[in-house]
Write an enzyme that holds these catalytic residues in place. Structure first.
Site, short mmCIF file in Angstrom:
data_model
loop_
_atom_site.label_atom_id
_atom_site.label_comp_id
_atom_site.label_asym_id
_atom_site.label_seq_id
_atom_site.Cartn_x
_atom_site.Cartn_y
_atom_site.Cartn_z
N HIS A 60 1.39 -0.99 0.17
CA HIS A 60 -0.01 0.23 -0.42
C HIS A 60 1.04 1.45 0.18
CE1 HIS A 60 1.11 -0.50 4.54
NE2 HIS A 60 0.56 -0.17 4.78
N HIS A 62 0.91 4.02 2.31
CA HIS A 62 1.19 4.26 3.45
C HIS A 62 2.62 5.25 3.31
CE1 HIS A 62 -2.19 4.21 6.03
NE2 HIS A 62 -1.97 4.80 5.17
N ASP A 64 5.54 4.69 5.34
CA ASP A 64 6.49 3.93 5.76
C ASP A 64 6.71 2.38 5.06
OD1 ASP A 64 3.11 3.15 7.36
OD2 ASP A 64 4.56 1.75 8.03
N HIS A 65 5.76 2.76 3.88
CA HIS A 65 6.47 1.14 3.15
C HIS A 65 6.53 2.00 1.74
CE1 HIS A 65 3.92 -1.67 5.53
NE2 HIS A 65 3.40 -0.41 6.43
N HIS A 139 -7.10 -2.47 5.53
CA HIS A 139 -6.62 -1.70 6.16
C HIS A 139 -6.81 0.49 6.19
CE1 HIS A 139 -3.27 0.26 7.57
NE2 HIS A 139 -1.96 0.56 7.06
ZN LIG Z 1 2.32 0.66 7.80
ZN LIG Z 2 -0.33 1.24 6.50
#
Ligand SMILES: [Zn+2]
Ligand SMILES: [Zn+2]
Length: 251
Positions: A60, A62, A64-65, A139
């Site tokens: 996904h 976000h 942090d990815h 999510h």
């Molecule tokens: Zn995450």
């Molecule tokens: Zn996430």
């Protein structure tokens, strides 16, 4: 198949864990899954050449990815590696259009092929000898879990999710389920997993999954890792593994 955890953390900085990223070595060619902040700096630590990465799967969008994805493209470009194929959920194309408006000089120099995926999709990434299946995770934004099947093993990567049957069904009869476990047992949270919510879900899948590796730990999980393993062991026969940055698993 060799799986190396480059990052096992989340959006909050913490000692020893950068954000999310896993590299899978398939037939000597690496496949990167997610590329959060700090992942790029783990390549030298893991002994993996960043220029060998030409295929990335995103669970996904976000930060942090995905935060180190553009820096990875830039690093590769500076070393003469200019092709990249990025597979991700809906919105991945928009992400690159937006980046292109701000950093056209980078994307003009590289040849990025973006492929948007949806739940239920099955495909073989170009140049790889494996099959990948997608399922919808639960999510706050569109998120895909991936099942990677190669000759020497298969595993599922959950992405960020609440425990859900679509991801568990995807993991039936796999050697390994890499599942997020953001917070300690008893934390009231949606869109993420705790050992207690995962245990409840796993009860219906006992003996169907080889090993379970927990990752994506918030700082709140510190000190509760062993407790998470004990709790899950009460529900499933599978080995329970706690991911660490730079940990390697062989399938
Ligand atoms: Zn995450
Ligand atoms: Zn996430």
């Amino acid at each position: 198949m060799e799986i190396t955890f480059l990052g096992t953390g989340v959006a909050i900085p913490q000692k020893g864990r950068v954000q999310s990223g896993v590299v899978v070595r398939l037939e000597e060619k690496p496949l990167l899954i997610d590329c959060g902040s700090g992942v790029l700096s783990r390549f030298p630590d893991a002994g993996i050449l960043h220029t060998n990465i030409d295929t990335v799967l995103l669970s996904h969008l976000h930060f942090d990815h995905v935060a180190d994805l553009i820096p990875l493209l830039k690093a590769n470009w500076l070393r003469g590696k200019t092709d990249m194929r990025v597979y991700g959920p809906e919105g991945t194309g928009d992400l690159f259009s937006t980046v292109n408006r701000a950093y056209a000089y980078i994307l003009e120099g590289v040849d990025v092929d973006v492929v948007e995926l949806s739940p239920g999709k099955e495909f073989t990434p170009e140049g790889f000898d494996c099959e990948i299946s997608c399922a919808a995770a639960v999510h706050s934004v569109p998120t895909l879990a991936y099942r990677v099947t190669a000759e020497d093993g298969e595993f599922v990567y959950s992405g960020d999710t609440e425990p859900c049957t679509d991801v568990m069904d995807l993991a039936i009869e796999t050697d390994l389920l890499i599942h997020e476990c953001s917070f300690p047992a008893g934390t009231k949270v949606t869109n993420h997993t705790t050992p207690s919510t995962l245990a409840e879900m796993l009860e219906d899948y006992n003996r169907e999954i080889g090993s379970i590796c927990l990752t994506h730990f918030y700082p709140e999980m510190k000190g509760h890792e062993r407790e998470a393993v004990h709790r899950l062991k009460n529900y499933v026969k599978a080995d329970i593994i706690l991911a660490e940055d730079l940990m390697r698993l062989e399938l």
